[in-house]
Design a protein around this motif. Structure first.
Motif, mmCIF file in Angstrom:
data_model
loop_
_atom_site.group_PDB
_atom_site.id
_atom_site.type_symbol
_atom_site.label_atom_id
_atom_site.label_comp_id
_atom_site.label_asym_id
_atom_site.label_seq_id
_atom_site.Cartn_x
_atom_site.Cartn_y
_atom_site.Cartn_z
ATOM 1 N N ILE A 8 0.835 -1.203 0.000
ATOM 2 C CA ILE A 8 0.000 0.000 0.000
ATOM 3 C C ILE A 8 0.868 1.249 0.000
ATOM 4 N N SER A 9 0.594 2.145 -0.933
ATOM 5 C CA SER A 9 1.200 3.472 -0.923
ATOM 6 C C SER A 9 0.100 4.461 -0.593
ATOM 7 N N GLY A 10 0.213 5.138 0.560
ATOM 8 C CA GLY A 10 -0.873 6.030 0.950
ATOM 9 C C GLY A 10 -0.514 6.907 2.122
ATOM 10 N N GLN A 11 -1.513 7.564 2.645
ATOM 11 C CA GLN A 11 -1.302 8.445 3.783
ATOM 12 C C GLN A 11 -2.636 8.773 4.425
ATOM 13 N N LYS A 12 -2.550 9.385 5.599
ATOM 14 C CA LYS A 12 -3.695 9.946 6.310
ATOM 15 C C LYS A 12 -4.740 8.882 6.647
ATOM 16 N N TYR A 13 -5.939 9.351 6.954
ATOM 17 C CA TYR A 13 -6.970 8.468 7.492
ATOM 18 C C TYR A 13 -7.422 7.423 6.477
ATOM 19 N N PHE A 14 -7.564 7.828 5.206
ATOM 20 C CA PHE A 14 -8.006 6.851 4.213
ATOM 21 C C PHE A 14 -6.966 5.754 4.029
ATOM 22 N N GLY A 15 -5.680 6.126 4.063
ATOM 23 C CA GLY A 15 -4.636 5.115 3.989
ATOM 24 C C GLY A 15 -4.747 4.120 5.126
ATOM 25 N N GLU A 16 -5.016 4.622 6.325
ATOM 26 C CA GLU A 16 -5.179 3.737 7.477
ATOM 27 C C GLU A 16 -6.398 2.836 7.313
ATOM 28 N N LEU A 17 -7.495 3.393 6.801
ATOM 29 C CA LEU A 17 -8.693 2.586 6.589
ATOM 30 C C LEU A 17 -8.430 1.443 5.612
ATOM 31 N N VAL A 18 -7.689 1.725 4.545
ATOM 32 C CA VAL A 18 -7.372 0.671 3.567
ATOM 33 C C VAL A 18 -6.463 -0.380 4.197
ATOM 34 N N CYS A 34 4.146 2.388 1.931
ATOM 35 C CA CYS A 34 4.897 3.602 1.644
ATOM 36 C C CYS A 34 4.060 4.776 2.129
ATOM 37 N N ALA A 35 4.618 5.563 3.063
ATOM 38 C CA ALA A 35 3.864 6.653 3.664
ATOM 39 C C ALA A 35 4.821 7.631 4.319
ATOM 40 N N PRO A 36 4.363 8.861 4.598
ATOM 41 C CA PRO A 36 5.205 9.786 5.360
ATOM 42 C C PRO A 36 5.540 9.191 6.726
ATOM 43 N N LEU A 37 6.777 9.309 7.152
ATOM 44 C CA LEU A 37 7.192 8.687 8.411
ATOM 45 C C LEU A 37 6.502 9.298 9.621
ATOM 46 N N ASP A 38 6.040 10.548 9.494
ATOM 47 C CA ASP A 38 5.370 11.190 10.620
ATOM 48 C C ASP A 38 3.846 11.098 10.532
ATOM 49 N N TYR A 41 -1.578 8.126 11.040
ATOM 50 C CA TYR A 41 -2.612 7.141 10.754
ATOM 51 C C TYR A 41 -2.021 5.844 10.201
ATOM 52 N N ILE A 42 -1.750 5.815 8.908
ATOM 53 C CA ILE A 42 -1.318 4.557 8.296
ATOM 54 C C ILE A 42 0.062 4.128 8.794
ATOM 55 N N THR A 43 0.990 5.081 8.956
ATOM 56 C CA THR A 43 2.326 4.716 9.422
ATOM 57 C C THR A 43 2.276 4.164 10.841
ATOM 58 N N LYS A 44 1.520 4.834 11.696
ATOM 59 C CA LYS A 44 1.380 4.378 13.085
ATOM 60 C C LYS A 44 0.796 2.973 13.147
ATOM 61 N N THR A 45 -0.247 2.725 12.337
ATOM 62 C CA THR A 45 -0.884 1.404 12.328
ATOM 63 C C THR A 45 0.054 0.347 11.767
ATOM 64 N N ALA A 46 0.787 0.691 10.711
ATOM 65 C CA ALA A 46 1.729 -0.267 10.121
ATOM 66 C C ALA A 46 2.772 -0.703 11.153
ATOM 67 N N ARG A 47 3.254 0.224 11.937
ATOM 68 C CA ARG A 47 4.272 -0.113 12.947
ATOM 69 C C ARG A 47 3.694 -0.996 14.047
ATOM 70 N N PRO A 52 6.696 -3.318 7.378
ATOM 71 C CA PRO A 52 7.764 -2.394 6.962
ATOM 72 C C PRO A 52 7.214 -1.136 6.304
ATOM 73 N N VAL A 53 7.818 0.010 6.635
ATOM 74 C CA VAL A 53 7.385 1.293 6.084
ATOM 75 C C VAL A 53 8.513 1.908 5.267
ATOM 76 N N ILE A 54 8.195 2.250 4.019
ATOM 77 C CA ILE A 54 9.129 2.966 3.144
ATOM 78 C C ILE A 54 8.745 4.436 3.173
ATOM 79 N N PRO A 55 9.688 5.362 3.388
ATOM 80 C CA PRO A 55 9.346 6.787 3.449
ATOM 81 C C PRO A 55 8.724 7.280 2.142
ATOM 82 N N ALA A 56 7.681 8.075 2.261
ATOM 83 C CA ALA A 56 7.063 8.676 1.079
ATOM 84 C C ALA A 56 8.107 9.436 0.276
ATOM 85 N N GLY A 57 8.006 9.326 -1.040
ATOM 86 C CA GLY A 57 8.957 9.999 -1.913
ATOM 87 C C GLY A 57 10.134 9.139 -2.319
#
Length: 222
Positions: A8-18, A34-38, A41-47, A52-57
């Motif tokens: 999943i490449s995403g961010q914010k609340y919708f990214g977390e919902l997916v 893949c999401a912003p490290l800060d 939503y999605i990054t926090k849930t992934a951890r 594994p989280v790849i930094p956005a960009g």
């Protein structure tokens, strides 16, 4: 049973919902995000789930995990390049809150309100090299409450997204993953004769003559 491996490449609340949707589907394994490290939503849930989280960009074919079956964009602003798309064995799907090919672009909901569309909807489509131009997998419609036309367009778009189009997107992605897992792949080319593409309304120097006409009309009728 072999699981469908999803990235999943995403961010914010919708990214977390997916992400939560995928985690709750017994035949899906999320192998990376893949999401912003800060991102809260999605990054926090992934951890929390040790995904594994790849930094956005930084997402490309080299940083993306191997053996991915399906990639999903969920409110992602990362461009998914050709090599990255082809690294997913089945392909990449994304959700766009409009009835593609109408209202391609980032501000699709707001433009549906500005243009006083009676009907909008959501589309799950297969990513290609164009912007919102890939083959359609699933669509569903939504009638726009005329009361929204009297609101500031950004506020109306926010309400449509949060109360209707976000949930519609989750439902369509769930249907897509369920069918893909069964070997059902639906791809319908978009009818370019009916396409529209509008600029991002967050850009200050947007010039759209029909937008100016709509704003003048709104001020006279309010």
């Amino acid at each position: 049973m072999k699981k469908l491996r999803v990235f999943i490449s995403g961010q914010k609340y919708f990214g977390e919902l997916v992400l939560n949707l995928c985690n709750n589907m017994p035949f899906v394994e999320v192998v990376g995000v893949c999401a912003p490290l800060d991102d809260k939503y999605i990054t926090k849930t992934a951890r929390i789930f040790n995904i594994p989280v790849i930094p956005a960009g930084t997402l490309n074919a080299d940083t993306m995990p191997d053996n991915v079956d399906v990639g999903i964009t969920a409110h992602s602003f990362d461009y998914i390049g050709t090599r990255t798309r082809y690294k997913a064995k089945i392909g990449w799907i994304g959700y766009h809150p409009s009835l593609l090919p109408r209202h391609r672009g980032r501000s699709s909901i707001e433009w549906a309100v500005r243009m006083r569309d009676a009907v909008t909807g959501g589309t799950v489509f297969w990513l290609n090299s164009g912007i919102d131009r890939g083959d359609i997998a699933y669509q569903d419609i939504l009638f726009i409450d005329p009361k929204l036309y009297g609101m500031e367009p950004k506020k109306a778009a926010k309400l449509l997204w949060e109360h209707h189009l976000q949930g519609l997107g989750l439902s369509l992605i769930e249907t897509a993953l369920t069918d893909i897992n069964k070997g059902i792949i639906i791809k319908k080319p978009q009818h370019n004769a009916f396409s529209t593409f509008e600029p991002n309304t967050d850009v200050k120097d947007v010039f759209k003559p029909d937008l100016l006409m709509l704003e003048r009309y709104s001020s006279k009728s309010s």
